[in-house]
Design a protein around this motif. Structure first.
Motif, PDB file in Angstrom:
ATOM      1  N   TYR A   9     -10.376  -6.856   5.885  1.00 23.88           N
ATOM      2  CA  TYR A   9     -10.065  -5.668   6.678  1.00 23.88           C
ATOM      3  C   TYR A   9     -11.333  -5.293   7.437  1.00 23.88           C
ATOM      4  O   TYR A   9     -12.320  -4.889   6.835  1.00 23.88           O
TER       5      TYR A   9
ATOM      6  N   ASP B  36       0.831  -1.212   0.000  1.00 24.47           N
ATOM      7  CA  ASP B  36       0.000   0.000   0.000  1.00 24.47           C
ATOM      8  C   ASP B  36       0.857   1.249   0.000  1.00 24.47           C
ATOM      9  O   ASP B  36       0.572   2.221  -0.691  1.00 24.47           O
TER      10      ASP B  36
ATOM     11  N   ASP C 244      -8.269  -6.855  -5.253  1.00 25.05           N
ATOM     12  CA  ASP C 244      -8.704  -6.084  -4.073  1.00 25.05           C
ATOM     13  C   ASP C 244     -10.128  -5.628  -4.270  1.00 25.05           C
ATOM     14  O   ASP C 244     -10.438  -5.016  -5.270  1.00 25.05           O
TER      15      ASP C 244
ATOM     16  N   ILE D 185      -6.968   3.299   7.783  1.00 20.40           N
ATOM     17  CA  ILE D 185      -7.571   3.308   6.454  1.00 20.40           C
ATOM     18  C   ILE D 185      -8.313   4.630   6.345  1.00 20.40           C
ATOM     19  O   ILE D 185      -8.890   5.101   7.320  1.00 20.40           O
TER      20      ILE D 185
ATOM     21  N   GLN E  12      -8.743   4.663  -2.249  1.00 22.39           N
ATOM     22  CA  GLN E  12      -7.770   3.704  -2.770  1.00 22.39           C
ATOM     23  C   GLN E  12      -6.494   4.435  -3.113  1.00 22.39           C
ATOM     24  O   GLN E  12      -6.529   5.555  -3.616  1.00 22.39           O
TER      25      GLN E  12
ATOM     26  N   ASN F 240      -8.968  -8.672   0.343  1.00 24.67           N
ATOM     27  CA  ASN F 240      -7.905  -9.039  -0.583  1.00 24.67           C
ATOM     28  C   ASN F 240      -8.138 -10.486  -0.979  1.00 24.67           C
ATOM     29  O   ASN F 240      -7.978 -11.392  -0.168  1.00 24.67           O
TER      30      ASN F 240
ATOM     31  N   TYR G 202     -12.882  -3.080  -2.680  1.00 27.48           N
ATOM     32  CA  TYR G 202     -12.991  -1.978  -1.718  1.00 27.48           C
ATOM     33  C   TYR G 202     -14.446  -1.600  -1.523  1.00 27.48           C
ATOM     34  O   TYR G 202     -15.263  -1.718  -2.423  1.00 27.48           O
ATOM     35  N   ASP G 203     -14.725  -1.025  -0.336  1.00 28.65           N
ATOM     36  CA  ASP G 203     -16.034  -0.423  -0.089  1.00 28.65           C
ATOM     37  C   ASP G 203     -16.097   0.880  -0.890  1.00 28.65           C
ATOM     38  O   ASP G 203     -15.056   1.419  -1.285  1.00 28.65           O
TER      39      ASP G 203
ATOM     40  N   TRP H  66     -14.222  -3.204   5.433  1.00 30.65           N
ATOM     41  CA  TRP H  66     -13.869  -2.125   4.530  1.00 30.65           C
ATOM     42  C   TRP H  66     -13.285  -2.648   3.229  1.00 30.65           C
ATOM     43  O   TRP H  66     -13.456  -2.055   2.178  1.00 30.65           O
ATOM     44  N   ARG H  67     -12.549  -3.732   3.283  1.00 37.40           N
ATOM     45  CA  ARG H  67     -11.778  -4.133   2.113  1.00 37.40           C
ATOM     46  C   ARG H  67     -11.501  -5.615   2.189  1.00 37.40           C
ATOM     47  O   ARG H  67     -11.401  -6.166   3.288  1.00 37.40           O
TER      48      ARG H  67
ATOM     49  N   VAL I 196     -14.065   3.915   0.600  1.00 41.77           N
ATOM     50  CA  VAL I 196     -12.648   3.793   0.966  1.00 41.77           C
ATOM     51  C   VAL I 196     -11.766   4.500  -0.048  1.00 41.77           C
ATOM     52  O   VAL I 196     -11.990   4.385  -1.255  1.00 41.77           O
TER      53      VAL I 196
ATOM     54  N   PRO J  54     -17.160  -6.192   0.897  1.00 43.75           N
ATOM     55  CA  PRO J  54     -16.992  -4.916   1.593  1.00 43.75           C
ATOM     56  C   PRO J  54     -18.337  -4.214   1.747  1.00 43.75           C
ATOM     57  O   PRO J  54     -19.179  -4.271   0.861  1.00 43.75           O
TER      58      PRO J  54
END
Lengths: 247, 242
Positions: free
Chosen positions: B179, A55, B225, B4, B233, B172, B227-228, B169-170, B231, B95
């Motif tokens: 997450y 990240d 990935d 985050i 990125q 992987n 994501y919500d 939230w996320r 979020v 998410p």
């Protein structure tokens, strides 16, 4: 060819061999790995640090975080919803770099209209729009918190300061400035050996300095449990980060 | 735990949970278990098969799966039954949905009443003789007994506790990491049970969950990935307020 005073030609002297300074090689030898990449000692899985580093590298690709140390003068522009132009700029000297991974922070200090102001910024906060290094100089210490008890002239920096021009040299100059302090009491007893400060000009009497040495812990440097050798980790992480930033 | 950031610039702390070799071990029907719904036994992290008896290893042999360190039950409705032996992945969660996380809290050992129950104790000075962290009175005169369940010193921690309503939230999908917002009971690298939330406010949060679960050999190819919506990125430029 030259003719000597005798009239006969002199023995041929070959010209001196040119010394080739390979600047590229010299530049490659200098590596800077930002301290927040080095994982702390603990029981966390190194896989978590790998994920966090991905990240961090991704953010660095989009937004340039310059190389800076404690003692540099930086200007940071952040997005501020309550400011008139929706962005605010702060100039200050970096006194401390803390935190590891995505939560890495740095504290900038400046004295504005006789009021000392310190702002703690997060390196990877998406609201930061620009970080400019205005003046490059390392100081004798890693932590300049003693500037709070020093005379205000050492923490004042012009808000509209122009960036000091600097060639792409190898070494970052070290400023061996010895700072003069306000009269005691200070926020912390900086003369004590645990802070190990080299950048203050102590104007205290000899008896006080000797008394401060009573709190020294000379066995600490030989303590083997406190040793944390990060050279191999740093090598690996440096290679990973440079691969990620090359693209 | 990691920070985050949302698109509006707010920071939230997030815990990373890894889904490591989860397989469904057995299906127990409603009549067999005697409860209201049927159950599915799910096993967690792989462990060595040598230190358990034959009878304990039977469940794993039936499902055709290496021995798992932790086996837990999930109450499932009849339309969500999965065949024993299927692997479960982090993509089972999406998410934006809410989740309950259960784990054994950090064991603190035998603790006194001030740390265990938050009693105030007694003052440090003004004549107290040998009484600074004691419980004081334990019952009244009329009761003539101590009520069962009285808060007293004892072993603290190392019990199962749940944190409810944690937002995901996320996710992987490549490394199977979820997450989850906020903190989770348990020490670092401990085994944890993640369920869909049973809170009444979170019932409609998950719009299109993979039902009954996410199958890796299916047609759906998910990006690495997920994501919500809110979020931030790291591929996007910095946040600005217009």
């Amino acid at each position: 060819c030259r003719v000597s005073s005798d009239g006969k030609p002199e023995k041929f002297q070959p010209p001196p061999k040119p010394v080739i300074i390979d600047k590229q090689k010299q530049r490659e030898e200098r590596r800077f790995l930002s301290p927040e990449f080095i994982p702390p000692r603990g029981r966390t899985d190194p896989f978590k640090y790998y994920i966090e580093r991905k990240d961090m590298i991704q953010r660095r690709r989009v937004f340039n975080i310059p190389e800076f140390y404690v003692g540099h003068v930086l200007a940071v522009t952040t997005a501020d919803p309550y400011a008139s132009e929706k962005s605010s700029r702060f100039v200050g000297i970096c006194i401390q770099r803390g935190g590891k991974g995505l939560g890495a922070t740095f504290v900038l200090r400046n004295v504005i209209e006789d009021q000392g102001v310190e702002i703690c910024y997060e390196l990877y906060n998406p609201r930061i729009q620009a970080i400019e290094v205005l003046k490059l100089e390392k100081r004798l210490d890693d932590n300049l918190m003693y500037l709070r008890d020093a005379l205000p002239e050492y923490s004042t920096f012009d808000v509209n300061m122009k960036p000091v021009s600097r060639l792409d040299d190898e070494e970052v100059p070290v400023n061996k400035l010895q700072v003069r302090m306000k009269p005691k009491p200070w926020s912390k007893r900086w003369e004590r050996p645990k802070y190990n400060i080299k950048g203050i000009k102590f104007e205290l009497p000899e008896s006080k300095m000797k008394e401060a040495q009573k709190w020294s812990q000379p066995w600490l440097e030989f303590d083997m449990m406190r040793e944390y050798d990060t050279s191999k980790l740093e090598d690996k992480i440096w290679r990973e980060v440079s691969e990620g930033l090359k693209n | 735990m990691m920070p985050i950031w949302t698109k509006s610039g707010k920071k939230h702390a997030v815990t990373l949970l890894k889904v490591q070799d989860c397989h469904v071990l057995r299906y127990i029907s409603k009549e067999e278990s005697g409860g209201k719904t049927s159950k599915l036994l799910v096993g967690g992290k792989n462990a060595s098969p040598f230190f358990k008896s034959e009878s304990a290893m039977e469940i794993f042999k039936e499902a055709g799966v290496p021995r798992k360190q932790k086996v837990s039950t999930f109450n499932v409705t009849d339309d969500a039954i999965i065949k024993p032996g299927t692997p479960l992945y982090a993509a089972h969660f999406r998410p934006g949905q809410f989740v309950d996380v259960t784990a054994k809290t950090i064991g603190k050992g035998f603790q006194g009443v001030m740390k265990r129950w938050g009693f105030k104790g007694q003052p440090a000075s003004h004549g107290q003789t040998k009484t600074h962290r004691r419980p004081g009175a334990i019952s009244t005169n009329k009761a003539a007994k101590v009520y069962p369940g009285k808060k007293m010193p004892g072993k603290m921690g190392n019990i199962y506790r749940t944190s409810y309503g944690l937002k995901v939230w996320r996710i992987n999908t490549k490394h199977d990491i979820i997450y989850v917002n906020g903190s989770v009971p348990g020490h670092t690298n401990c085994l944890v049970k993640v369920k869909d939330s049973q809170l009444p406010t979170c019932k409609d949060c998950n719009k299109n969950p993979p039902f009954p679960t996410f199958f890796a050999d299916g047609d759906e190819k998910l990006p690495e990935d997920l994501y919500d919506d809110e979020v931030f990125q790291f591929t996007d430029p910095s946040v600005t307020y217009a």
